[in-house]
Design a protein around this motif. Structure first.
Motif, PDB file in Angstrom:
ATOM      1  N   ARG A  23      26.928  44.462  37.974  1.00 46.81           N
ATOM      2  CA  ARG A  23      27.354  44.391  36.653  1.00 46.81           C
ATOM      3  C   ARG A  23      28.186  42.944  36.572  1.00 46.81           C
ATOM      4  O   ARG A  23      29.269  42.844  36.854  1.00 46.81           O
ATOM      5  N   PRO A  24      27.660  41.930  35.830  1.00 45.20           N
ATOM      6  CA  PRO A  24      28.435  40.853  35.686  1.00 45.20           C
ATOM      7  C   PRO A  24      29.491  40.976  34.953  1.00 45.20           C
ATOM      8  O   PRO A  24      30.694  40.178  35.065  1.00 45.20           O
ATOM      9  N   GLU A  25      29.789  42.239  34.175  1.00 45.53           N
ATOM     10  CA  GLU A  25      31.071  42.388  33.329  1.00 45.53           C
ATOM     11  C   GLU A  25      32.297  42.497  34.212  1.00 45.53           C
ATOM     12  O   GLU A  25      33.335  42.383  34.107  1.00 45.53           O
ATOM     13  N   ASN A  26      32.001  43.037  35.610  1.00 50.62           N
ATOM     14  CA  ASN A  26      33.097  42.884  36.618  1.00 50.62           C
ATOM     15  C   ASN A  26      32.987  41.664  37.396  1.00 50.62           C
ATOM     16  O   ASN A  26      32.580  41.439  38.345  1.00 50.62           O
ATOM     17  N   TYR A  30      31.315  40.579  41.047  1.00 47.55           N
ATOM     18  CA  TYR A  30      30.101  39.804  40.670  1.00 47.55           C
ATOM     19  C   TYR A  30      29.854  38.561  41.422  1.00 47.55           C
ATOM     20  O   TYR A  30      29.047  38.318  41.824  1.00 47.55           O
ATOM     21  N   SER A  31      31.077  37.940  41.663  1.00 46.53           N
ATOM     22  CA  SER A  31      30.885  36.524  42.314  1.00 46.53           C
ATOM     23  C   SER A  31      30.714  36.890  43.818  1.00 46.53           C
ATOM     24  O   SER A  31      30.132  36.316  44.336  1.00 46.53           O
ATOM     25  N   PHE A  32      31.309  37.962  44.275  1.00 44.97           N
ATOM     26  CA  PHE A  32      30.880  38.355  45.639  1.00 44.97           C
ATOM     27  C   PHE A  32      29.567  38.728  45.779  1.00 44.97           C
ATOM     28  O   PHE A  32      28.861  38.386  47.022  1.00 44.97           O
ATOM     29  N   TRP A  33      29.014  39.657  44.881  1.00 47.61           N
ATOM     30  CA  TRP A  33      27.348  39.919  45.109  1.00 47.61           C
ATOM     31  C   TRP A  33      26.545  38.627  45.030  1.00 47.61           C
ATOM     32  O   TRP A  33      25.567  38.537  45.590  1.00 47.61           O
ATOM     33  N   GLY A  70      26.933  52.906  44.988  1.00 50.91           N
ATOM     34  CA  GLY A  70      27.177  52.327  43.755  1.00 50.91           C
ATOM     35  C   GLY A  70      27.497  53.543  42.701  1.00 50.91           C
ATOM     36  O   GLY A  70      27.542  54.641  43.159  1.00 50.91           O
ATOM     37  N   SER A  71      28.009  53.067  41.577  1.00 53.37           N
ATOM     38  CA  SER A  71      28.296  54.298  40.666  1.00 53.37           C
ATOM     39  C   SER A  71      27.863  53.887  39.209  1.00 53.37           C
ATOM     40  O   SER A  71      27.962  52.602  39.196  1.00 53.37           O
ATOM     41  N   GLN A  72      27.927  54.683  38.329  1.00 57.12           N
ATOM     42  CA  GLN A  72      27.812  54.359  36.967  1.00 57.12           C
ATOM     43  C   GLN A  72      29.236  53.686  36.592  1.00 57.12           C
ATOM     44  O   GLN A  72      30.099  53.563  37.073  1.00 57.12           O
ATOM     45  N   ALA A  73      29.378  52.923  35.320  1.00 56.42           N
ATOM     46  CA  ALA A  73      30.250  51.809  35.066  1.00 56.42           C
ATOM     47  C   ALA A  73      31.526  52.737  34.997  1.00 56.42           C
ATOM     48  O   ALA A  73      32.416  51.999  35.125  1.00 56.42           O
ATOM     49  N   TRP A  81      37.369  47.348  36.188  1.00 53.86           N
ATOM     50  CA  TRP A  81      36.225  48.066  35.367  1.00 53.86           C
ATOM     51  C   TRP A  81      35.271  46.651  35.241  1.00 53.86           C
ATOM     52  O   TRP A  81      35.530  45.770  34.925  1.00 53.86           O
ATOM     53  N   PRO A  82      33.911  47.150  34.843  1.00 53.66           N
ATOM     54  CA  PRO A  82      33.617  48.567  35.168  1.00 53.66           C
ATOM     55  C   PRO A  82      32.973  48.606  36.688  1.00 53.66           C
ATOM     56  O   PRO A  82      33.390  47.474  37.258  1.00 53.66           O
ATOM     57  N   PHE A  83      32.566  49.728  37.265  1.00 50.22           N
ATOM     58  CA  PHE A  83      32.209  49.730  38.574  1.00 50.22           C
ATOM     59  C   PHE A  83      31.270  48.754  38.686  1.00 50.22           C
ATOM     60  O   PHE A  83      30.568  48.461  37.849  1.00 50.22           O
ATOM     61  N   ASN A  84      31.261  48.076  39.868  1.00 45.08           N
ATOM     62  CA  ASN A  84      30.738  46.739  40.129  1.00 45.08           C
ATOM     63  C   ASN A  84      29.088  46.774  40.365  1.00 45.08           C
ATOM     64  O   ASN A  84      28.371  45.778  40.182  1.00 45.08           O
ATOM     65  N   ASN A  85      28.713  47.568  40.774  1.00 44.34           N
ATOM     66  CA  ASN A  85      27.127  47.988  41.036  1.00 44.34           C
ATOM     67  C   ASN A  85      26.602  49.464  41.019  1.00 44.34           C
ATOM     68  O   ASN A  85      27.600  50.094  41.167  1.00 44.34           O
TER      69      ASN A  85
END
Length: 173
Positions: A23-26, A30-33, A70-73, A81-85
């Motif tokens: 999720r780019p919103e996190n 997201y930069s780690f991924w 992973g998890s839902q957001a 937040w949101p959960f990252n993936n």
């Protein structure tokens, strides 16, 4: 080096890369991924680790997750937040996500093993990675790093579990 076996957690990372949607919103994770995907594309650390171990006459076992997909957001991870993936298997098959008694809340992390297709999907994923990287063995971590479960019997009410319990004990959970 004096060691016979290495336990390499890179298998978990590669499994996540194969099936996760970030999720780019996190922004923090997201930069780690993005970085880890680039690392696996350009360096291929699992192949490198296996070659290095075998060159030194050592076994290397892949370590992967059994229940942390992973998890839902809306599941709280580590204060951001949101959960990252979340694993695309959970997203594409919402029935594979453990639910609470009312069928409302979904547990973050696991894929429901009560579904044979879910078990097969995870076996196939790991078997492919094991063959591709030529690991000598594999073990699983058995914890999830999220905080969706508030009490021990909150989840586990998926349709096949409820049906089997009723068949065995005559009680509708």
């Amino acid at each position: 080096l004096g060691f016979r076996r290495i336990y390499w957690r890179g298998l978990e990372e590669e499994a996540w890369i194969e099936v996760s949607k970030e999720r780019p919103e996190n922004c923090r994770y997201y930069s780690f991924w993005k970085w880890i995907r680039r690392l696996y594309k350009e360096v291929d650390p699992d192949r490198f680790a296996v070659e290095a171990a075998h060159k030194r006459g050592m076994e290397i076992w892949g370590v992967s997750t059994l229940v942390d997909w992973g998890s839902q957001a809306d599941v709280p991870p580590f204060n951001d937040w949101p959960f990252n993936n979340e694993c695309r298997l959970r997203q594409e098959h919402p029935e594979w996500v453990p639910v609470d008694r009312q069928g409302v809340l979904r547990q973050g992390g696991p894929i429901e093993f009560a579904y044979p297709e879910a078990r097969k999907a995870l076996v196939d994923l790991h078997a492919d990675l094991m063959r591709r990287n030529k690991y000598d063995g594999m073990i699983f971590l058995t914890y999830a790093e999220n905080h969706s479960m508030r009490f021990q019997d909150e989840f586990g009410f998926s349709e096949p579990i409820v049906a089997e319990f009723k068949k065995r004990h005559g009680i509708d959970l």
